[in-house]
Design an enzyme around this catalytic site. Structure first.
Site, PDB file in Angstrom:
ATOM      1  N   HIS A   1     -15.812   1.525  -3.558  1.00  0.00           N
ATOM      2  CA  HIS A   1     -14.374   1.460  -3.303  1.00  0.00           C
ATOM      3  C   HIS A   1     -13.985   0.200  -2.531  1.00  0.00           C
ATOM      4  O   HIS A   1     -12.812  -0.116  -2.413  1.00  0.00           O
ATOM      5  CB  HIS A   1     -13.945   2.706  -2.533  1.00  0.00           C
ATOM      6  CG  HIS A   1     -12.477   2.976  -2.589  1.00  0.00           C
ATOM      7  ND1 HIS A   1     -11.802   3.185  -3.772  1.00  0.00           N
ATOM      8  CD2 HIS A   1     -11.539   3.056  -1.614  1.00  0.00           C
ATOM      9  CE1 HIS A   1     -10.519   3.398  -3.515  1.00  0.00           C
ATOM     10  NE2 HIS A   1     -10.338   3.322  -2.224  1.00  0.00           N
TER      11      HIS A   1
ATOM     12  N   SER B   1      -6.396   0.993  -4.263  1.00  0.00           N
ATOM     13  CA  SER B   1      -6.507   2.408  -3.961  1.00  0.00           C
ATOM     14  C   SER B   1      -5.146   3.072  -4.163  1.00  0.00           C
ATOM     15  O   SER B   1      -4.618   3.049  -5.258  1.00  0.00           O
ATOM     16  CB  SER B   1      -7.045   2.589  -2.544  1.00  0.00           C
ATOM     17  OG  SER B   1      -7.541   3.871  -2.341  1.00  0.00           O
TER      18      SER B   1
ATOM     19  N   ASP C   1     -17.793   3.580  -7.348  1.00  0.00           N
ATOM     20  CA  ASP C   1     -16.640   4.023  -6.560  1.00  0.00           C
ATOM     21  C   ASP C   1     -16.553   5.539  -6.663  1.00  0.00           C
ATOM     22  O   ASP C   1     -16.052   6.083  -7.646  1.00  0.00           O
ATOM     23  CB  ASP C   1     -15.351   3.375  -7.065  1.00  0.00           C
ATOM     24  CG  ASP C   1     -14.158   3.687  -6.164  1.00  0.00           C
ATOM     25  OD1 ASP C   1     -14.296   4.541  -5.269  1.00  0.00           O
ATOM     26  OD2 ASP C   1     -13.094   3.070  -6.357  1.00  0.00           O
TER      27      ASP C   1
ATOM     28  N   TYR D   1       0.842  -1.205   0.000  1.00  0.00           N
ATOM     29  CA  TYR D   1       0.000   0.000   0.000  1.00  0.00           C
ATOM     30  C   TYR D   1       0.876   1.254   0.000  1.00  0.00           C
ATOM     31  O   TYR D   1       0.938   1.975  -0.966  1.00  0.00           O
ATOM     32  CB  TYR D   1      -0.954  -0.015   1.192  1.00  0.00           C
ATOM     33  CG  TYR D   1      -1.940   1.132   1.164  1.00  0.00           C
ATOM     34  CD1 TYR D   1      -3.079   1.053   0.381  1.00  0.00           C
ATOM     35  CD2 TYR D   1      -1.734   2.300   1.893  1.00  0.00           C
ATOM     36  CE1 TYR D   1      -3.992   2.105   0.319  1.00  0.00           C
ATOM     37  CE2 TYR D   1      -2.631   3.355   1.841  1.00  0.00           C
ATOM     38  CZ  TYR D   1      -3.754   3.260   1.060  1.00  0.00           C
ATOM     39  OH  TYR D   1      -4.648   4.302   0.997  1.00  0.00           O
TER      40      TYR D   1
END
Length: 799
Positions: free
Chosen positions: A769, A636, A727, A555
């Site tokens: 999302h 993301s 999203d 991430y």
């Protein structure tokens, strides 16, 4: 991405995160960048800048072409759709011309966009049919293992206890209430009855102090927009009012049980046709309101707004003694906020009096700058204890008397190595404190007044997933999970000198044996020598001969920490496909505090990609895998990570899965809550920051590897971009524009392309999302993406 709801409603993404959530719209930790540019950055081959008058029809790519880089694993001819390029769209960024030929894909409602999506869906289905054998087995096995009871930690309000529960395959968790821990549970709210397909989800909820009312927020199709309803707990009767246009909001009741604070945006102007969840308009002018139960929303009291600062976000909470309303103000996703308070006991006619005065809540601005984060832990009248990173990048606890607002003292000093994750007042004079120590949780009982250590609670290596405790509670609950622990809820009684800690509930997965797996944590040097922690999960006693399929996840942003959590689908991959699962704690996250976060943001964003690439190189050199068997995955901000890494090192990976990624780094700030992410990325409106961003923006750095390295057989790895129509955090246009660009530059712009590996998109309907996605949709998506991965890596099924 993240939604800076640091103090109210803190996700994203399915990991144990530090304080309330963004995946930021605002994702923070409480559960989504560039200098001297070489000339070639602005003149890519027919990708974004070079005009072409050439027209073409659908391009067929056959696996009989020479294979380069990752071996093409599909024995079929892929017919990529032709996609219009509008060469007239060219933006001038500080004297640099940048083309945007797929700008039209930013309109989700146009017929052309819908046609593009439909053709991509058909292409993806063609590929997935080639994966049907493994896909069916994955779906069956994940479904079977997912079918087990799951619980959240219970909490007490008044004399009642509340908790959520899923029997196994229910689309959404169900909220239960019971009169005591031994009492008969009753269903209080079942979201599964609110839609036929399970796409209405319980987003957040709050119970009044007397346990008479439940205020709850419902999300549809995964959107960040919610509507708030009120239910009477005793007879389950739903009150008539509906609160609309609510987003990035918590719910905090006043102790008179008359109503609650919440946050919302102004309603659309008359005549504006907005499909909440699919629109891309910027979210501006957040407002804080108070709602009285039993009244229409039009009667709500506007408590705070700031018309001069349209990007601000507001949230309120009420102190445990019911006296103060605390207002937290965020602007971006950095862990910094303004902090105001209002002594509600000093209001002559209470909150009702504000309606007659038609004025905002009278507040005292204790902290009126964005210099640090402040979060109240407890108060004794005017003496407040707060968690902060002021002069403490690993966080500390401080105390201030509102009567002497300039005098602040330390209660728990910043640790040298460990990050102070959270603190909650409990049992009157104590607090439960959690630390993150080398990405592993430590849980302690400390004295509230002095901060001194009273007890360290014995927990395994893993993550604390939820602490249910208030100052009046002598019995607390907390959840625990790890890579090989599905879940344990502990009950801890603090009445005695030594805490009495026992298992309250344990989640078991039929057929899962933790003894079959081994977990290691290794530290590897990144490009600049920084030591990066990686967790490695594999079957016992594997031979390090480079033969194993490997899934590397990352991430690296917004101060969010990735910590050990259990996943049914990952365990299925490890057990039945022989996959080695790896979690890289790269810079940009919160694993080592604010310095670690800042080392992977703004002008230093490249460190994130270097860390992740170094992790991949280590897994190859250590003998876990080889490039053709190494898949990378992220969502993301992690989707951005994947997009950047396949651009920078396409030769290192055998497959790529990029979920809901931020791919257009020059325009992300123009859509929904994207403006809040500039605190981590920067903004192309500023010349220096544009030059950071253009260097790694996935959309603007697609290159043909065989032209850059003519003496090597290279191509892009098989790639799946995943997005969803609702999203409204990272809007789908990011994935759609990158998908069109990849297919054009690598495949359809050439008569005979060396790019054999498939480039496809998985576009989900009635989903957002990630939050609130129904169980079956999660299973289907896991089966799709991991069967694609298995096919591309040549992984065989193991019974």
């Amino acid at each position: 991405m993240k939604s800076n709801l640091s103090h109210f409603a803190r996700e994203s993404l399915c990991v144990a995160v530090r304080r309330p959530n963004f995946d930021c719209a605002l994702r923070r930790r409480r559960p989504f960048i560039f200098s001297n540019c070489s000339r070639w950055l602005f003149t890519p081959p027919q990708s974004t800048l070079v005009k072409s008058t050439r027209s073409f029809s659908s391009v067929v790519v056959s696996s009989s072409n020479p294979r380069m880089g990752s071996l093409g694993a599909l024995d079929l001819r892929l017919k990529y759709p032709s996609v219009r390029r509008d060469e007239s769209v060219v933006d001038d960024y500080h004297g640099v011309k940048v083309a945007d030929p797929y700008r039209w894909l930013e309109d989700p409602d146009s017929e052309e966009t819908k046609e593009f999506v439909q053709k991509q869906v058909e292409l993806t289905q063609t590929v997935l049919k080639e994966c049907d054998d493994v896909r069916g087995k994955l779906s069956d096995k994940i479904t079977k293992l997912f079918d087990h009871p799951r619980y959240d930690t219970p909490f007490r309000r008044g004399s009642k206890y509340f908790y959520s529960h899923n029997t196994g395959l229910q689309a959404q968790n169900v909220l239960y209430v019971q009169d005591s821990l031994d009492g008969e549970p009753e269903v209080l709210l079942d979201p599964n009855t609110l839609s036929e397909d399970g796409t209405v989800a319980l987003s957040t909820y709050s119970v009044s102090e007397d346990a008479k009312y439940l205020a709850y927020a419902l999300s549809t199709s995964g959107s960040d927009w919610v509507t708030i309803k009120v239910m009477r707990v005793e007879d389950k009767k739903v009150e008539q009012e509906t609160l609309s246009w609510v987003k990035f909001s918590g719910i905090s009741w006043t102790h008179d049980n008359k109503g609650f604070f919440y946050s919302r945006y102004p309603a659309p102007k008359e005549g504006e046709d907005i499909d909440a969840g699919t629109e891309t308009n910027a979210n501006l002018y957040h407002e804080l309101y108070y709602h009285f139960v039993g009244t229409d929303q039009s009667k709500d009291i506007l408590c705070w707004k700031d018309s001069e600062n349209p990007k601000y976000l507001f949230g309120a909470s009420v102190t445990d003694d019911g006296k103060y309303a605390l207002i937290y103000i965020d602007e971006g996703c950095d862990p910094v906020n303004k902090f105001y308070y209002c002594d509600m006991s000093a209001l002559p006619n209470g909150l009702e009096g504000l309606r007659a005065k038609n004025g905002l809540l009278p507040v005292v601005k204790l902290v009126d700058t964005f210099e640090a984060q402040y979060h109240v832990i407890a108060n004794d009248d005017t003496v407040f204890t707060l968690l902060t990173n002021k002069d403490a990048p690993k966080y500390k606890l401080v105390r201030v008397d509102l009567k002497e607002p300039t005098v602040w003292t330390d209660v728990i000093k910043e640790s040298e190595k460990d990050v102070l994750e959270s603190a909650s007042a409990v049992n009157g004079t104590q607090m439960i404190v959690s630390y993150l120590s080398d990405v592993k949780y430590v849980l302690q009982i400390r004295d509230l007044k002095s901060g001194s250590l009273v007890h360290q609670l014995p927990i395994d290596i893993g993550s604390v997933t939820g602490i249910s405790a208030r100052r009046e509670d002598s019995t607390i609950f907390f959840g625990f999970t790890s890579f090989v622990t599905p879940g344990v809820i502990y009950q801890c009684n603090l009445d005695n000198e030594v805490p009495d800690m026992k298992v309250f509930r344990e989640i078991t997965v039929p057929g899962f044996e933790r003894s079959d797996f081994h977990v290691d944590q290794v530290f590897i040097p990144s490009k600049d020598g920084t030591q990066i922690p990686i967790f490695v999960v594999a079957r016992n006693n594997i031979i390090l001969d480079g033969s194993h399929p490997c899934l590397l996840y990352g991430y690296g942003g917004f101060n969010i920490s990735l910590t050990p959590t259990f996943s049914v689908s990952r365990m299925v991959l490890t057990r039945h496909l022989g996959v080695v699962y790896c979690l890289a704690n790269i810079r940009g996250g919160g694993e080592y505090g604010e310095e670690w976060h800042k080392a992977g943001s703004l002008s230093k964003k490249q460190n994130c990609f270097d860390d992740f690439i170094s992790a991949g190189e280590y897994l190859v050199s250590a003998g876990y895998t080889q490039p053709s068997k190494l898949c990378i995955e992220g969502g993301s901000n992690g989707g951005l990570l994947i997009g950047a890494c396949i651009n920078q090192r396409p030769d290192l990976f055998g497959c790529a899965l990029a979920h809901v990624g931020v791919m257009d780094m020059l325009r992300f700030h123009k859509f929904t809550i994207g403006h809040a992410w500039t605190s981590d990325y920067g903004c192309s409106d500023k010349e220096e920051e544009f030059r950071w961003l253009i260097k790694y923006s996935p959309l603007h750095n697609v290159r043909r590897p065989w032209e850059q390295h003519p003496n090597q057989s290279q191509q892009y790895p098989p790639t799946m971009l995943l997005t969803a129509d609702h999203d409204d955090r990272v809007v789908p246009l990011h994935s759609l524009k990158l998908l069109a660009t990849l297919q054009y530059v690598l495949i359809t712009s050439l008569e005979k392309s060396p790019q054999i590996n498939p480039i496809i998109g998985r576009i989900e309907c009635k989903a957002g999302h990630g939050a609130g996605r129904p169980t079956q949709k999660m299973i289907d998506e896991a089966a799709d993406r991991f069967s694609f991965m298995a096919k591309m890596l040549g992984a065989s099924w193991i019974e």
